[in-house]
Design an enzyme around this catalytic site. Sequence first.
Site, PDB file in Angstrom:
ATOM      1  N   GLU A   1       0.839  -1.220   0.000  1.00  0.00           N
ATOM      2  CA  GLU A   1       0.000   0.000   0.000  1.00  0.00           C
ATOM      3  C   GLU A   1       0.864   1.256   0.000  1.00  0.00           C
ATOM      4  O   GLU A   1       0.555   2.233   0.700  1.00  0.00           O
ATOM      5  CB  GLU A   1      -0.959   0.020   1.196  1.00  0.00           C
TER       6      GLU A   1
HETATM    7  C1  LIG Z   1       2.578  -9.455  -0.042  1.00  0.00           C
HETATM    8  C2  LIG Z   1       2.381  -8.324  -0.992  1.00  0.00           C
HETATM    9  C3  LIG Z   1       1.095  -7.963  -1.356  1.00  0.00           C
HETATM   10  C4  LIG Z   1       0.902  -6.934  -2.277  1.00  0.00           C
HETATM   11  N1  LIG Z   1      -0.379  -6.640  -2.717  1.00  0.00           N
HETATM   12  C5  LIG Z   1      -0.539  -5.816  -3.784  1.00  0.00           C
HETATM   13  C6  LIG Z   1      -1.817  -5.683  -4.423  1.00  0.00           C
HETATM   14  O1  LIG Z   1      -2.825  -6.254  -3.999  1.00  0.00           O
HETATM   15  N2  LIG Z   1      -1.904  -4.897  -5.523  1.00  0.00           N
HETATM   16  C7  LIG Z   1      -0.827  -4.246  -6.041  1.00  0.00           C
HETATM   17  O2  LIG Z   1      -0.974  -3.572  -7.056  1.00  0.00           O
HETATM   18  N3  LIG Z   1       0.396  -4.326  -5.452  1.00  0.00           N
HETATM   19  C8  LIG Z   1       0.559  -5.109  -4.344  1.00  0.00           C
HETATM   20  N4  LIG Z   1       1.806  -5.236  -3.749  1.00  0.00           N
HETATM   21  C9  LIG Z   1       2.916  -4.461  -4.264  1.00  0.00           C
HETATM   22  C10 LIG Z   1       3.391  -3.387  -3.301  1.00  0.00           C
HETATM   23  O3  LIG Z   1       2.440  -2.360  -3.185  1.00  0.00           O
HETATM   24  C11 LIG Z   1       4.782  -2.905  -3.784  1.00  0.00           C
HETATM   25  O4  LIG Z   1       5.688  -3.944  -3.493  1.00  0.00           O
HETATM   26  C12 LIG Z   1       5.201  -1.600  -3.140  1.00  0.00           C
HETATM   27  O5  LIG Z   1       4.405  -0.546  -3.600  1.00  0.00           O
HETATM   28  C13 LIG Z   1       6.668  -1.266  -3.428  1.00  0.00           C
HETATM   29  O6  LIG Z   1       6.992  -1.391  -4.776  1.00  0.00           O
HETATM   30  P1  LIG Z   1       8.288  -2.235  -5.183  1.00  0.00           P
HETATM   31  O7  LIG Z   1       8.172  -3.573  -4.536  1.00  0.00           O
HETATM   32  O8  LIG Z   1       8.422  -2.208  -6.657  1.00  0.00           O
HETATM   33  O9  LIG Z   1       9.512  -1.489  -4.516  1.00  0.00           O
HETATM   34  P2  LIG Z   1      10.358  -0.277  -5.146  1.00  0.00           P
HETATM   35  O10 LIG Z   1       9.444   0.743  -5.708  1.00  0.00           O
HETATM   36  O11 LIG Z   1      11.408  -0.830  -6.036  1.00  0.00           O
HETATM   37  O12 LIG Z   1      11.038   0.348  -3.845  1.00  0.00           O
HETATM   38  C14 LIG Z   1      12.202  -0.216  -3.226  1.00  0.00           C
HETATM   39  C15 LIG Z   1      12.634   0.693  -2.071  1.00  0.00           C
HETATM   40  O13 LIG Z   1      13.000   1.982  -2.563  1.00  0.00           O
HETATM   41  C16 LIG Z   1      12.240   2.996  -1.962  1.00  0.00           C
HETATM   42  N5  LIG Z   1      11.901   4.004  -2.987  1.00  0.00           N
HETATM   43  C17 LIG Z   1      11.370   3.780  -4.206  1.00  0.00           C
HETATM   44  N6  LIG Z   1      11.207   4.949  -4.849  1.00  0.00           N
HETATM   45  C18 LIG Z   1      11.629   5.925  -4.041  1.00  0.00           C
HETATM   46  C19 LIG Z   1      11.706   7.350  -4.122  1.00  0.00           C
HETATM   47  N7  LIG Z   1      11.280   8.018  -5.180  1.00  0.00           N
HETATM   48  N8  LIG Z   1      12.206   8.033  -3.064  1.00  0.00           N
HETATM   49  C20 LIG Z   1      12.600   7.374  -1.960  1.00  0.00           C
HETATM   50  N9  LIG Z   1      12.551   6.035  -1.815  1.00  0.00           N
HETATM   51  C21 LIG Z   1      12.071   5.320  -2.833  1.00  0.00           C
HETATM   52  C22 LIG Z   1      10.998   2.324  -1.400  1.00  0.00           C
HETATM   53  O14 LIG Z   1      10.497   3.010  -0.255  1.00  0.00           O
HETATM   54  C23 LIG Z   1      11.528   0.933  -1.047  1.00  0.00           C
HETATM   55  O15 LIG Z   1      12.076   0.947   0.238  1.00  0.00           O
HETATM   56  C24 LIG Z   1       2.013  -6.232  -2.797  1.00  0.00           C
HETATM   57  C25 LIG Z   1       3.306  -6.581  -2.396  1.00  0.00           C
HETATM   58  C26 LIG Z   1       3.506  -7.627  -1.529  1.00  0.00           C
HETATM   59  C27 LIG Z   1       4.919  -8.023  -1.176  1.00  0.00           C
END
Ligand SMILES: Cc1cc2nc3c(=O)[nH]c(=O)nc-3n(C[C@H](O)[C@H](O)[C@H](O)COP(=O)(O)OP(=O)(O)OC[C@H]3O[C@@H](n4cnc5c(N)ncnc54)[C@H](O)[C@@H]3O)c2cc1C
Length: 589
Positions: free
Chosen positions: A432
Amino acid sequence: MTYRAPVRDLAFSLEAAADLGRLAQAFPGADRDTVQAVLEAAGDFAAEVLAPLNRPGDLAGAAYENGSVTAAPGFAEAYKQFADGGWMGLAADPAWGGQGLPKALDLAVSEMVQAANLSFGLCPILTQGAADAIEKNGTKRQKALYLPKLVSGQWTGAMNLTESQSGSDLGGVATRAEPEGDGFRLTGQKIFITWGDHDAAENIVHLVLARLPDAPEGSRGLSLFLAPKFLVGEDGTLGPRNNLRCAYIEHKLGIHASPTCVMLYEGARAELVGAPHAGLAAMFVMMNAARLQVGVQGVAIAERAYQQALAYALERRQGRSPWTGDYPARLYDQPDVRRTLMLAKARIEAGRGLCLTTAVAADLGRLARGPAAQEAARQREALLTPIAKAWCTDMGVEVASAALQVHGGMGFIEEIGAAQYYRDARILPIYEGTNGIHAIDLVGRKLLLGGGQAVRDLIGEIATTAVSLQAADGAVLHAVGARLEAGAAAAEQASDWLAGRRGPSEADLLAGATAYLKLLGDVIGGWMLGKGALAAAARLAAGEGAEDYFKGKIALARLYAEQVLTLTPGMAAAVTQGAEVMEVAAEAL
Ligand SMILES: Cc1cc2nc3c(=O)[nH]c(=O)nc-3n(C[C@H](O)[C@H](O)[C@H](O)COP(=O)(O)OP(=O)(O)OC[C@H]3O[C@@H](n4cnc5c(N)ncnc54)[C@H](O)[C@@H]3O)c2cc1C
């Protein structure tokens, strides 16, 4: 250990911290007796039906076979009971079959559902969020066709944003939507889709972010689509399977019974929800509702872990107690263990108050008398939402960790259960929107609400409570008031500094974001407990009985003031340090 629904604490928090009474005009049906009856019924359901499935669900998980997902053992039956009990539509509009009760009450119910079984609780969160998004953005036909089924829980909802190359930054979403006839065909792959497939309900309504052929680049080119698992006839009957399927489910650290699906859209039939290229704004309705609910999940998992730690500390004996002189004494009678437990309980009550206050603001944003009051409430909700999400979920992980620690080595042993809460809690700061992204939202957008007036008003109200505490009867309340006053001053100083860091000093603003969110959360937490202490003192003075209970509330506020609010001036220094210190080459690290 079984789950004990904290009905009394929730009722106290709703009244004393979140001022549920402010909703009396808008929700005349939500009187004290109704609130109590709803909380008790939900508490029974959570403790008796959902909690016993939590550990078996962790062990067995959801299962994937031949393109279909089967919910963890007992989950489908429990889901049916949940839907039949009317829990899905507690706060939904009666026009769609809901009960029209306050969102704040729905959130209190949700806390018990999430505490009993976090994996189960995700399904209603997403279903309610999908219904909200359709209600705000859908056509008359879409509302009539989908809302009654979602509100009753007959169908569930899922939120499809994330793709492998596009997580925090949704501008990279590549799923395509091609117009065909009076609808669209979706092609692409989504990952991490919670409850994206299962056998607990007869249909799943997927809300999907995708790109139309003429879409501009980036997040401004996203549109929102609705694609059901089974196609829906104009009379609501179910037709054939749509061209979408779960490719597999992820193996995760925790929430094993929540199926996290990789979803394939292979020319799936879909309809547009809202205007073309306005998908992100439309999806924000679902995301915002879910964010507050995830904050509640943080409170819930902390409460569950805390309950188990308290029970263990009352049973296990080690060492001599300086208080009782007993040898061996209960862990509970060791001051460091007692401090750990009390601080956990205080932080849970702080987070609970924060989430419920945000929900009351959401209710007032829709139903307060007059546009000015509604706008002020909407700004308050918008300001508090990222704090509720991030502060409460960080707290959830920290309290789950502390609760495991109270068990010593036994905490590390899976059969005991404390380990599951810690594993389950760890996702909460990630999904989220990661907590880092919420901190950026707070300093980047929410601090500017109403030209900065929204945050000034909030800090002003906190300072007013600090004054009331200092004017109240009793040295303890005075001490809490003084610490809260210092906390409010630290929050004000940090807010002013950040407000001056826009434009060329943006790196300073972003570098201080997470510390600022923690600072505001800590101070708001003190505010919630301070209000609780004032209410408890009033009830003690009125001779209502239950003296120990109300004295406990005052003790929690005092402990929090000394252990958390005292640190807020230091947090303000961390916020205002700036980004220069981080100008270090990667090789140097
Ligand atoms: C169990 C689980 C359930 C989920 N359920 C859903 C769902 O129902 N629907 C859905 O659509 N998604 C879902 N997700 C996805 C989830 O919302 C994303 O994993 C999350 O938004 C982070 O995206 P990412 O994993 O690509 O991390 P990234 O975007 O790659 O981020 C990696 C790290 O970098 C940091 N970061 C990234 N960009 C920036 C920035 N501009 N400035 C500072 N820091 C930054 C982040 O805070 C994080 O710590 C789920 C994920 C999991 C693991």
